[in-house]
Design a protein around this motif. Structure first.
Motif, short mmCIF file in Angstrom:
data_model
loop_
_atom_site.label_atom_id
_atom_site.label_comp_id
_atom_site.label_asym_id
_atom_site.label_seq_id
_atom_site.Cartn_x
_atom_site.Cartn_y
_atom_site.Cartn_z
N GLN A 95 11.35 -14.99 57.74
CA GLN A 95 11.70 -14.81 56.33
C GLN A 95 11.63 -16.14 55.60
N THR A 96 11.16 -16.09 54.36
CA THR A 96 10.98 -17.29 53.56
C THR A 96 10.99 -16.91 52.08
N PRO A 97 11.45 -17.81 51.20
CA PRO A 97 11.35 -17.52 49.76
C PRO A 97 9.93 -17.73 49.23
N THR A 98 9.05 -18.35 50.05
CA THR A 98 7.70 -18.67 49.60
C THR A 98 6.68 -18.31 50.67
N PRO A 99 6.05 -17.15 50.57
CA PRO A 99 5.10 -16.74 51.60
C PRO A 99 3.70 -17.31 51.43
N ASP A 100 3.51 -18.12 50.41
CA ASP A 100 2.17 -18.63 50.07
C ASP A 100 2.00 -20.10 50.44
N ARG A 101 2.58 -20.50 51.56
CA ARG A 101 2.48 -21.90 51.98
C ARG A 101 1.05 -22.24 52.39
N TYR A 102 0.72 -23.50 52.19
CA TYR A 102 -0.57 -24.00 52.65
C TYR A 102 -0.65 -23.78 54.16
N TRP A 103 -1.83 -23.44 54.64
CA TRP A 103 -2.04 -23.29 56.08
C TRP A 103 -2.57 -24.61 56.61
N PHE A 104 -1.67 -25.48 56.99
CA PHE A 104 -2.00 -26.80 57.53
C PHE A 104 -3.05 -27.51 56.68
N GLY A 105 -2.71 -27.65 55.41
CA GLY A 105 -3.55 -28.38 54.45
C GLY A 105 -4.49 -27.53 53.63
N ALA A 106 -4.69 -26.28 54.00
CA ALA A 106 -5.61 -25.41 53.27
C ALA A 106 -4.84 -24.51 52.31
N LYS A 107 -5.22 -24.56 51.04
CA LYS A 107 -4.55 -23.73 50.04
C LYS A 107 -4.89 -22.25 50.25
N PRO A 108 -3.87 -21.39 50.27
CA PRO A 108 -4.15 -19.96 50.47
C PRO A 108 -4.74 -19.32 49.22
N GLU A 109 -5.44 -18.24 49.46
CA GLU A 109 -5.97 -17.39 48.40
C GLU A 109 -5.30 -16.02 48.56
N LYS A 110 -4.88 -15.46 47.45
CA LYS A 110 -4.27 -14.13 47.49
C LYS A 110 -5.37 -13.08 47.58
N LEU A 111 -5.32 -12.27 48.63
CA LEU A 111 -6.32 -11.22 48.83
C LEU A 111 -5.85 -9.88 48.28
N LEU A 112 -4.54 -9.69 48.24
CA LEU A 112 -3.98 -8.40 47.84
C LEU A 112 -2.59 -8.62 47.28
N SER A 113 -2.25 -7.90 46.22
CA SER A 113 -0.90 -7.92 45.68
C SER A 113 -0.57 -6.53 45.15
N ILE A 114 0.48 -5.97 45.70
CA ILE A 114 0.98 -4.67 45.24
C ILE A 114 2.46 -4.86 44.91
N GLN A 115 2.87 -4.39 43.74
CA GLN A 115 4.25 -4.57 43.33
C GLN A 115 4.83 -3.25 42.85
N GLY A 116 6.17 -3.19 42.86
CA GLY A 116 6.85 -2.04 42.30
C GLY A 116 7.03 -0.89 43.28
N GLU A 117 7.01 0.31 42.72
CA GLU A 117 7.28 1.51 43.50
C GLU A 117 6.29 1.72 44.64
N GLN A 118 5.02 1.46 44.39
CA GLN A 118 4.02 1.62 45.46
C GLN A 118 4.32 0.68 46.63
N ALA A 119 4.67 -0.57 46.32
CA ALA A 119 5.02 -1.52 47.38
C ALA A 119 6.25 -1.04 48.14
N GLN A 120 7.25 -0.57 47.42
CA GLN A 120 8.48 -0.10 48.07
C GLN A 120 8.18 1.06 49.02
N THR A 121 7.26 1.92 48.66
CA THR A 121 6.87 3.05 49.51
C THR A 121 6.10 2.57 50.75
N LEU A 122 5.24 1.56 50.59
CA LEU A 122 4.37 1.13 51.69
C LEU A 122 5.04 0.15 52.66
#
Length: 179
Positions: A95-122
């Motif tokens: 668990q972390t407040p920030t799931p988008d940490r650099y991967w050992f120097g490499a900036k992450p790219e967001k591939l998928l984002s789902i928010q709200g009711e659909q996320a809560q269901t999945l």
């Protein structure tokens, strides 16, 4: 002459990757994930960042993060091969407040984002799929199972995610080999 030039080129490429960089490489948040303090809705995000060292020239490392509604932290799921050297499962959850940490120097790219009711269901479906992941204690860079096999397999188990991994997610096709 050509052989010597080839050896010099190889030596320079290897030396560019052989520092103790992983010890000092950034693991700071990239600032692209919704803050749990601001975003109270449930969130599912999938990230990819260039793999560490020379592998990053052609491959990415991927991971999944979920945040329940009103939670103050994300749960991150990922497969990390070097955990096996310590007698730990390759699949880890934290668990972390920030799931988008650099991967050992490499900036992450967001591939998928789902928010709200659909996320809560999945989110419960994702957790169930994580528990059923068949290669928790295995890791092979190629052909897999590896860090990219994991989210690909989760995407197969929870097709409502609509998860599409990039071509550079080497090992994602291994998910088709479900035992």
């Amino acid at each position: 002459m050509m052989k010597r030039l080839g050896l010099l080129l190889l030596a320079s490429l290897v030396s560019a990757c052989s520092s103790d960089g992983w010890r000092t490489a950034s693991r700071e948040p990239a600032g692209i994930a919704p803050s749990p303090e601001v975003q109270k809705d449930a969130v599912i995000e999938v990230y990819a960042a260039d793999a560490y060292s020379w592998r990053g020239w052609f491959a990415v490392h991927t991971w999944i993060a979920t945040k329940e509604q009103n939670a103050d932290r994300y749960k991150v799921y990922e497969v990390v091969g070097w955990r096996l050297n310590r007698g730990l499962p390759a699949l880890t959850e934290y668990q972390t407040p920030t799931p988008d940490r650099y991967w050992f120097g490499a900036k992450p790219e967001k591939l998928l984002s789902i928010q709200g009711e659909q996320a809560q269901t999945l989110i419960p479906q994702i957790a169930q799929a994580v528990n059923a992941y068949p290669w928790k204690n295995e890791y092979k860079v190629f052909p897999g199972p590896n860090s990219n096999t994991f989210p690909a397999w989760i995407g197969q188990q929870v097709p409502e995610l609509g998860l599409k991994l990039p071509f550079s997610a080497i090992g994602s096709g291994y998910a088709d080999n479900t035992p």
